[in-house]
Write a protein that holds these residues in place. Structure first.
Motif, short mmCIF file in Angstrom:
data_model
loop_
_atom_site.label_atom_id
_atom_site.label_comp_id
_atom_site.label_asym_id
_atom_site.label_seq_id
_atom_site.Cartn_x
_atom_site.Cartn_y
_atom_site.Cartn_z
N SER A 158 -2.47 2.33 -2.44
CA SER A 158 -3.53 3.18 -1.90
C SER A 158 -3.04 4.16 -0.83
N ALA A 208 0.82 -1.22 0.00
CA ALA A 208 0.00 0.00 0.00
C ALA A 208 0.85 1.27 0.00
N CYS A 210 -6.71 5.68 1.58
CA CYS A 210 -5.75 4.95 2.44
C CYS A 210 -6.46 4.55 3.73
#
Length: 133
Positions: free
Chosen positions: A82, A76, A129
């Motif tokens: 993200s 991530a 996020c």
């Protein structure tokens, strides 16, 4: 981005997070304040984030340590992930440290990181996020 500009952006984010911590101090807990599991009350959701005032080198060490542990997936915070944006050490370290915190049982000591972590009670997720609970 030039190193000086990157430093200004990072310091600006650190100051913003520090201001938020000061104005919302009731949402933050020190390592010594927490013993939720043994308090006899319902557990509250908690997350682990990096202290905004932490030296960048220490934050990168926390990222390397957390992401190097078995079962922790830090994709991530990689480009295109993200949680890649904002692209700075405080944000990336917070995501990685929270992944470690969650994977190791969410005990206060799992967020210590040599004094560079904070356990918070307010979800730090921003935009796309999502911080793991």
């Amino acid at each position: 981005m030039e190193p000086l500009a990157l430093l200004r952006v990072t310091m600006g984010l650190a100051l913003l997070l520090c201001f938020a911590a000061c104005t919302e101090s009731r949402n933050f807990a020190t390592q010594d304040d927490q013993d939720i599991g043994n308090s006899g009350t319902a557990a509250r959701a908690t997350w682990c984030i990096a202290k905004p005032s932490t030296d960048v080198e220490k934050l990168y060490h926390n990222i390397d340590y957390s992401c190097g542990q078995a079962g922790i997936d830090c994709r991530a915070i990689q480009p295109g992930g993200s949680c890649f944006r904002p692209d700075n050490a405080v944000s990336h370290a917070s995501v990685a440290m929270n992944l470690f915190y969650k994977a190791t049982g969410k005990h206060p000591w799992d967020c210590h990181f040599n004094g560079t972590g904070l356990v918070v009670f307010q979800n730090p997720s921003v935009g796309g996020c999502e911080y793991a609970v």
